[in-house]
Design a protein around this motif. Structure first.
Motif, PDB file in Angstrom:
ATOM      1  N   LEU A  61      -0.430  11.221  13.916  1.00 57.86           N
ATOM      2  CA  LEU A  61      -0.162  11.599  12.522  1.00 57.86           C
ATOM      3  C   LEU A  61      -1.229  11.063  11.580  1.00 57.86           C
ATOM      4  N   PRO A  62      -1.866  11.938  10.805  1.00 59.81           N
ATOM      5  CA  PRO A  62      -2.783  11.470   9.764  1.00 59.81           C
ATOM      6  C   PRO A  62      -1.973  10.954   8.570  1.00 59.81           C
ATOM      7  N   LEU A  63      -2.608  10.142   7.755  1.00 55.04           N
ATOM      8  CA  LEU A  63      -1.943   9.685   6.531  1.00 55.04           C
ATOM      9  C   LEU A  63      -1.814  10.850   5.552  1.00 55.04           C
ATOM     10  N   ALA A  64      -0.717  10.996   4.747  1.00 56.33           N
ATOM     11  CA  ALA A  64       0.312   9.943   4.740  1.00 56.33           C
ATOM     12  C   ALA A  64       1.570  10.497   5.416  1.00 56.33           C
ATOM     13  N   TYR A  65       2.517  11.018   4.623  1.00 62.39           N
ATOM     14  CA  TYR A  65       3.752  11.521   5.219  1.00 62.39           C
ATOM     15  C   TYR A  65       3.532  12.879   5.871  1.00 62.39           C
ATOM     16  N   ASN A  66       4.195  13.080   7.025  1.00 64.22           N
ATOM     17  CA  ASN A  66       4.225  14.373   7.704  1.00 64.22           C
ATOM     18  C   ASN A  66       5.667  14.673   8.103  1.00 64.22           C
ATOM     19  N   LYS A  67       6.023  15.946   8.160  1.00 60.70           N
ATOM     20  CA  LYS A  67       7.394  16.353   8.460  1.00 60.70           C
ATOM     21  C   LYS A  67       7.849  15.885   9.838  1.00 60.70           C
ATOM     22  N   ASP A  68       6.879  15.594  10.733  1.00 63.09           N
ATOM     23  CA  ASP A  68       7.231  15.070  12.055  1.00 63.09           C
ATOM     24  C   ASP A  68       8.152  13.848  11.937  1.00 63.09           C
ATOM     25  N   LEU A  69       7.947  13.072  10.875  1.00 61.35           N
ATOM     26  CA  LEU A  69       8.697  11.828  10.712  1.00 61.35           C
ATOM     27  C   LEU A  69      10.175  12.064  10.423  1.00 61.35           C
ATOM     28  N   GLN A  70      10.549  13.314  10.204  1.00 59.46           N
ATOM     29  CA  GLN A  70      11.972  13.624  10.097  1.00 59.46           C
ATOM     30  C   GLN A  70      12.687  13.290  11.410  1.00 59.46           C
ATOM     31  N   GLU A  71      11.933  13.243  12.508  1.00 64.60           N
ATOM     32  CA  GLU A  71      12.509  12.961  13.825  1.00 64.60           C
ATOM     33  C   GLU A  71      12.640  11.472  14.099  1.00 64.60           C
ATOM     34  N   ASP A  72      12.527  10.637  13.076  1.00 60.49           N
ATOM     35  CA  ASP A  72      12.522   9.191  13.306  1.00 60.49           C
ATOM     36  C   ASP A  72      13.910   8.563  13.374  1.00 60.49           C
TER      37      ASP A  72
ATOM     38  N   ASN B 259       0.843  -1.185   0.000  1.00 60.72           N
ATOM     39  CA  ASN B 259       0.000   0.000   0.000  1.00 60.72           C
ATOM     40  C   ASN B 259       0.879   1.236   0.000  1.00 60.72           C
ATOM     41  N   SER B 260       0.702   2.110  -0.974  1.00 61.72           N
ATOM     42  CA  SER B 260       1.600   3.259  -1.115  1.00 61.72           C
ATOM     43  C   SER B 260       1.477   4.244   0.047  1.00 61.72           C
ATOM     44  N   LEU B 261       0.262   4.404   0.588  1.00 62.03           N
ATOM     45  CA  LEU B 261       0.090   5.282   1.746  1.00 62.03           C
ATOM     46  C   LEU B 261       0.852   4.737   2.957  1.00 62.03           C
ATOM     47  N   ASP B 262       0.703   3.455   3.187  1.00 60.54           N
ATOM     48  CA  ASP B 262       1.390   2.810   4.307  1.00 60.54           C
ATOM     49  C   ASP B 262       2.897   2.839   4.096  1.00 60.54           C
ATOM     50  N   ALA B 263       3.316   2.694   2.846  1.00 59.08           N
ATOM     51  CA  ALA B 263       4.749   2.618   2.548  1.00 59.08           C
ATOM     52  C   ALA B 263       5.497   3.862   2.995  1.00 59.08           C
ATOM     53  N   VAL B 264       4.907   5.041   2.794  1.00 63.31           N
ATOM     54  CA  VAL B 264       5.628   6.276   3.113  1.00 63.31           C
ATOM     55  C   VAL B 264       5.397   6.750   4.540  1.00 63.31           C
ATOM     56  N   SER B 265       4.369   6.210   5.219  1.00 59.32           N
ATOM     57  CA  SER B 265       4.028   6.718   6.560  1.00 59.32           C
ATOM     58  C   SER B 265       4.380   5.756   7.682  1.00 59.32           C
ATOM     59  N   ASP B 266       4.659   4.497   7.360  1.00 60.42           N
ATOM     60  CA  ASP B 266       4.910   3.499   8.405  1.00 60.42           C
ATOM     61  C   ASP B 266       6.280   3.689   9.032  1.00 60.42           C
ATOM     62  N   ARG B 267       6.322   3.714  10.355  1.00 62.30           N
ATOM     63  CA  ARG B 267       7.579   3.678  11.093  1.00 62.30           C
ATOM     64  C   ARG B 267       7.528   2.615  12.194  1.00 62.30           C
ATOM     65  N   ASP B 268       6.602   1.673  12.057  1.00 59.90           N
ATOM     66  CA  ASP B 268       6.511   0.597  13.049  1.00 59.90           C
ATOM     67  C   ASP B 268       7.813  -0.189  13.144  1.00 59.90           C
ATOM     68  N   PHE B 269       8.485  -0.345  12.020  1.00 61.66           N
ATOM     69  CA  PHE B 269       9.716  -1.131  12.016  1.00 61.66           C
ATOM     70  C   PHE B 269      10.794  -0.487  12.891  1.00 61.66           C
ATOM     71  N   ILE B 270      10.791   0.850  12.977  1.00 58.62           N
ATOM     72  CA  ILE B 270      11.746   1.521  13.869  1.00 58.62           C
ATOM     73  C   ILE B 270      11.330   1.297  15.320  1.00 58.62           C
ATOM     74  N   LEU B 271      10.030   1.336  15.580  1.00 57.96           N
ATOM     75  CA  LEU B 271       9.553   1.058  16.930  1.00 57.96           C
ATOM     76  C   LEU B 271       9.933  -0.360  17.351  1.00 57.96           C
ATOM     77  N   ASP B 272       9.859  -1.296  16.423  1.00 55.65           N
ATOM     78  CA  ASP B 272      10.282  -2.668  16.728  1.00 55.65           C
ATOM     79  C   ASP B 272      11.757  -2.705  17.111  1.00 55.65           C
ATOM     80  N   LEU B 273      12.573  -1.964  16.374  1.00 59.44           N
ATOM     81  CA  LEU B 273      13.998  -1.908  16.695  1.00 59.44           C
ATOM     82  C   LEU B 273      14.220  -1.222  18.036  1.00 59.44           C
TER      83      LEU B 273
END
Length: 475
Positions: free
Chosen positions: A312-323, A223-237
């Motif tokens: 965060l609403p879908l999709a990408y937001n600048k907040d994710l720069q802090e990931d 899913n393209s929306l999920d692809a750019v907004s997901d950071r669950d994998f970092i939370l897993d790490l």
């Protein structure tokens, strides 16, 4: 003017340019960014979206830029904003129109998500390697101290005697579970978002699967929306790092306690100790304390990203720069902590005589004395009460259970016989725990066999995924 500045009449203010720049953090992901750009360029050429000549020019120039960054001769500028713009801007300056075609069919949104996933895989891989070294150190210490007995504790009070090797292997199993949390984080990150573009996909006939395989990804995000907004994998790490930091902190706490004058169970190597600026006699477990202290920053990085993502609403937001900053910091902190802890464990001296002497304090045979009565038919709760009374007698007399005359035992219960003496022997108490996972020498030998088998299996897993992180160095 920035590469995205066509819609704007003037540049951003200097203050906001510095505030919005992520370059100081994400420049560490240059290898991931270049690997993703090479894969994207080759896919564009294969799909006849750009010419092979443009592709060759792009790939060759990216290789040159990577070499310069490796060598430290590449100049970064804050106005480049992030690593993606820094590399693409320099690429365009060097090869002109061909460089401008690289961004066809992608956005910074899927580009940064790709870089971050590649980095998360590399970091998880490197932490798995450090985890294995830590576990090897614990196995070595357990092997070298076979037969050493110390008081096992609950509530930090003497409870029952255990083998030191058994105690050390308890930590081995904690770190073994941590390894598998890292594998889960690796596999969560092992999916390509490239080709999702800004959020909706692209009109170009790209081949997302081909590009993902070239970068070492196992699959493509659907899913393209999920692809750019997901950071669950970092939370897993982050969670894997936080749990491992907690285990390191528990072990560090025991090192601090065991190296104190009150315990004296271990003597730390000079290489892993420090002194005092005013007290010449001091030998401080500073590095164990630092490992314990650094746990807080690892926990903080997990919480920071959870809070960042929560609204965060879908999709990408600048907040994710802090990931990325917290991810890099936690991985670096854990890598250093694991290396230091492995060194401390491998070089410290375990004082077997002191540990043995400590087993004479705290009535460690009490449970076995109660079991003695229970095995002769007395309900365990009644046996527990009788032995508790005997311990009280010892406390009043200032002696140990094995100092009491047989007559005192028989006064407490006629079930006691001369063979009670064997239930008071520390080695016999330890040796009687033969059930799976117990502390007897035979059970610990079987545990060592299982430990080595898990280590071999995890080493094989790590070797198997190493080819999937070809750009791991330099994160």
């Amino acid at each position: 003017m920035a590469l995205w500045g066509g819609r704007f009449k003037e540049d951003v203010a200097a203050a906001t340019q510095e505030f919005g720049a992520s370059l100081p953090v994400d420049k560490h992901l240059y290898k991931q960014d270049i690997a993703g750009s090479k894969a994207h360029a080759r896919m564009l050429a294969k799909q006849h979206i750009i010419s092979q000549g443009d592709c060759d020019a792009i790939v060759g120039c990216l290789t040159d830029i990577e070499g310069e960054i490796d060598a430290g001769s590449f100049s970064f500028h804050i106005e480049d904003e992030d690593i993606h713009m820094a590399i693409e801007g320099e690429l365009t300056r060097r090869i002109g129109e061909a460089g401008k075609r690289l961004h066809t069919g992608r956005s910074r949104n899927d580009q940064v998500a790709t870089d971050t996933r590649l980095a998360a895989k590399a970091l998880a891989h490197d932490l798995m390697q450090a985890n294995l070294h830590m576990r090897e150190a614990l196995i070595g210490a357990a092997r070298d101290n076979e037969g050493v007995v110390l008081p096992g504790m609950t509530h930090l009070q003497h409870a029952q005697p255990v083998l030191l090797s058994h105690h050390l292997l308890a930590y081995y199993w904690m770190f073994e579970r941590d390894f598998h949390r890292l594998t889960a984080a690796f596999e969560a990150a092992d999916a390509s978002p490239l080709g999702a573009a800004a959020l909706a996909g692209t009109t170009y006939p790209i081949d997302r699967v081909a590009a993902s395989y070239e970068m070492g990804f196992a699959r493509v995000i659907c899913n393209s929306l999920d692809a750019v907004s997901d950071r669950d994998f970092i939370l897993d790490l982050h969670f894997a790092c936080s749990t491992m930091a907690m285990h390191l902190s528990r072990l560090a706490e025991e090192i601090v306690l065991w190296s104190s004058s009150e315990f004296g169970y271990i003597t730390l190597s000079d290489a892993y100790s420090t002194g005092s600026s005013i007290m010449p006699q001091k030998k401080n477990p500073d590095f164990a304390e630092l490992i314990r202290g650094k746990t807080g920053r690892v926990y903080g990085n997990l919480l920071q990203l959870l809070v960042t993502c929560k609204g965060l609403p879908l999709a990408y937001n600048k907040d994710l720069q802090e990931d990325k900053g917290g991810m890099l910091d936690s991985a670096r902190t854990l890598s250093q902590s694991l290396a230091v802890m492995a060194g401390m464990i491998s070089t410290c001296t375990f004082n077997a005589d002191v540990m043995r002497a400590a087993c004479e304090v705290g009535h460690l045979a009490a449970t076995d004395v109660a079991d003695y009565l229970a095995k002769k038919g007395m309900p365990f709760r009644e046996a527990h009460e009788i032995v508790g009374h005997l311990v009280l007698v010892c406390e009043e007399r200032g002696c140990r259970l094995d100092d009491l005359p047989l007559a005192v035992f028989q006064e407490a219960s006629p079930l006691f016989g001369p063979d009670i003496v064997s239930s008071l022997d520390i080695d016999a108490i330890v040796g009687a725990r033969t059930t799976m996972g117990g502390t007897s020498p035979s059970a610990v030998r079987e545990q060592m066999r299982l430990v080595r088998a898990t280590l071999v299996a995890d080493e094989a897993y790590l070797e198997g995924i190493s080819s999937l992180v070809p750009m791991g160095e330099g994160v």
